[in-house]
Scaffold this active site. Structure first.
Site, mmCIF file in Angstrom:
data_model
loop_
_atom_site.group_PDB
_atom_site.id
_atom_site.type_symbol
_atom_site.label_atom_id
_atom_site.label_comp_id
_atom_site.label_asym_id
_atom_site.label_seq_id
_atom_site.Cartn_x
_atom_site.Cartn_y
_atom_site.Cartn_z
ATOM 1 N N ARG A 48 0.864 -1.160 0.070
ATOM 2 C CA ARG A 48 0.014 -0.039 -0.040
ATOM 3 C C ARG A 48 0.830 1.197 -0.065
ATOM 4 N NH1 ARG A 48 -2.110 2.468 4.598
ATOM 5 N NH2 ARG A 48 -1.880 0.709 5.670
ATOM 6 N N TYR A 100 -16.297 18.813 -15.666
ATOM 7 C CA TYR A 100 -16.625 17.333 -15.589
ATOM 8 C C TYR A 100 -17.629 17.459 -14.352
ATOM 9 C CZ TYR A 100 -16.955 12.336 -14.740
ATOM 10 O OH TYR A 100 -17.200 10.827 -14.559
ATOM 11 N N ASP A 170 -7.139 20.129 -14.726
ATOM 12 C CA ASP A 170 -7.531 18.702 -15.177
ATOM 13 C C ASP A 170 -7.038 18.845 -16.616
ATOM 14 O OD1 ASP A 170 -8.891 16.657 -16.072
ATOM 15 O OD2 ASP A 170 -10.373 16.796 -14.696
ATOM 16 N N LYS A 195 -8.977 7.368 -20.020
ATOM 17 C CA LYS A 195 -9.148 7.845 -21.143
ATOM 18 C C LYS A 195 -7.940 7.568 -22.143
ATOM 19 C CE LYS A 195 -13.027 9.595 -19.348
ATOM 20 N NZ LYS A 195 -12.689 9.309 -17.842
#
Length: 366
Positions: A48, A100, A170, A195
């Site tokens: 982790r 978004y 972004d 994407k």
């Protein structure tokens, strides 16, 4: 500096070793040998906190962005980790009103306990001086999703910094090959690698990059404690996919350009936008800060039924709520609550032969 294609192919790779694969496989370990009763130096101790697979892809993406990359399991995990790391109760946050939709939903719901002073501004502006007053973070999205409007990153970063605010961009639609916000003055860049970076519509992944080592350390700490970690196999697949990013973007942009030209005078189409077109309202600022054009365009048909018929009649285009993959896709954005007309289409040009794709879309429309 090496070219885009070379950096995509060789980014993050390890030193060559005889009889070893060109790209090592995914690391599935959770705990690691400590070498004794106590941890030795900075060696890996628990999955982790870090592993070789993450670091390899982070080196590659960080080089493309121009900063230190922190890998996350999705684009929303990247946005959420950035906001939770930077913001405190009562802070002022500037958001794109046309970006978004899930980012705005996150701020209004999951982060509502912070009682943030949220100021929403359209990507194309105007940005009045008072919007930056006492702001902690200015989050830009350019080109915006789904409208494809563009803002001047360098100008807004200078204004925001003068007011004492951090700036994040972004960069999902542009990709790290299409735009480098850190070079334009941004403090952080965030992206949904689901994407174009992964590019095959089969992975969820995201990242945040920053040139600020302290911010990178804090982002990594937030990831470790929250458990918002990417899986090893997905990380490996994303790194493998990155090698073809330059090639995929080249074909996708060529297809988007051809579609934009073919649809410009079509009687069934209105509201066509693609920043790469010289006639597009965003072309001026986009051409000053973007290094290449993308494969996403938008247009409007008469209504939702017209969009349904387009997808039903097309042989090459799928109705999919994502973009940036090798397959061409179209998404009727109004179904998700975006404040757009019912026939608004975000179209993601894939890697099909240009002539085939244009003929297919025109045939479906006709």
């Amino acid at each position: 500096m090496l070219g885009d294609g070379t950096r995509c192919v060789h980014g993050g790779e390890s030193e060559p070793a005889v009889a070893e694969p060109l790209m090592p496989g995914p690391v599935f370990a959770a705990p690691y040998h400590l070498g004794g009763a106590d941890r030795v130096g900075d060696a890996d101790f628990y999955g982790r906190a870090g592993n070789p697979g993450w670091r390899a892809l982070e080196r590659a993406l960080g080089e493309l962005d121009g900063g230190h990359c922190v890998l996350l399991p999705s684009g929303m995990a990247a946005i959420g980790t950035l906001l939770r790391t930077v913001l405190h109760a009562g802070d002022a946050l500037v958001l794109p009103s046309d970006g978004y939709y899930a980012t705005r939903d996150l701020v209004r719901t999951e982060l509502s306990e912070l009682n943030l002073d949220v100021r929403e501004v359209p990507t194309s502006g105007p940005f009045p001086p008072e919007v930056f007053d006492d702001a902690r973070l200015v989050l830009l999205e350019t080109p915006s999703n789904p409208g494809l409007d563009v803002c001047d990153i360098a100008e807004l970063a200078e204004r925001a910094h003068a007011a004492g605010a951090l700036v994040a961009v972004d960069n999902t639609t542009a990709t790290p090959l299409g735009q480098r916000p850190l070079e334009l003055g941004a403090d952080a860049v965030v992206a949904s690698d689901t994407k174009a970076v992964c590019g095959h519509s089969d992975l969820l992944l995201g990242h945040v990059s920053t040139a600020d080592e302290e911010l990178a350390r804090r982002l990594t700490g937030t990831r470790t404690l929250s458990g918002a970690i990417p899986a090893p196999f997905e990380t490996w697949l994303a790194h493998r996919s990155l090698a073809t990013l330059d090639l995929r973007l080249e074909r996708q942009a060529a297809n988007a350009a051809a579609l934009a030209e073919a649809l410009a005078e079509h009687t069934a189409v209105s509201g066509l936008r693609w920043p790469g077109a010289s006639s597009d309202p965003a072309h001026g600022p986009a051409s000053r800060q973007m290094r290449r054009w993308g494969g996403v365009l938008r247009f409007e048909l008469r209504d939702a039924e017209a969009v349904r018929r387009l997808l039903e009649r097309s042989r090459l285009v799928s109705g999919t709520t994502s973009f940036g993959g090798v397959h061409s896709t179209a998404d009727r954005r109004a179904q998700w609550g975006d404040p757009v007309p019912e026939g608004f289409v975000r179209f993601s040009a894939g890697c099909e032969d240009t002539a085939d794709l244009v003929a297919d879309v025109l045939g479906a429309l006709d």
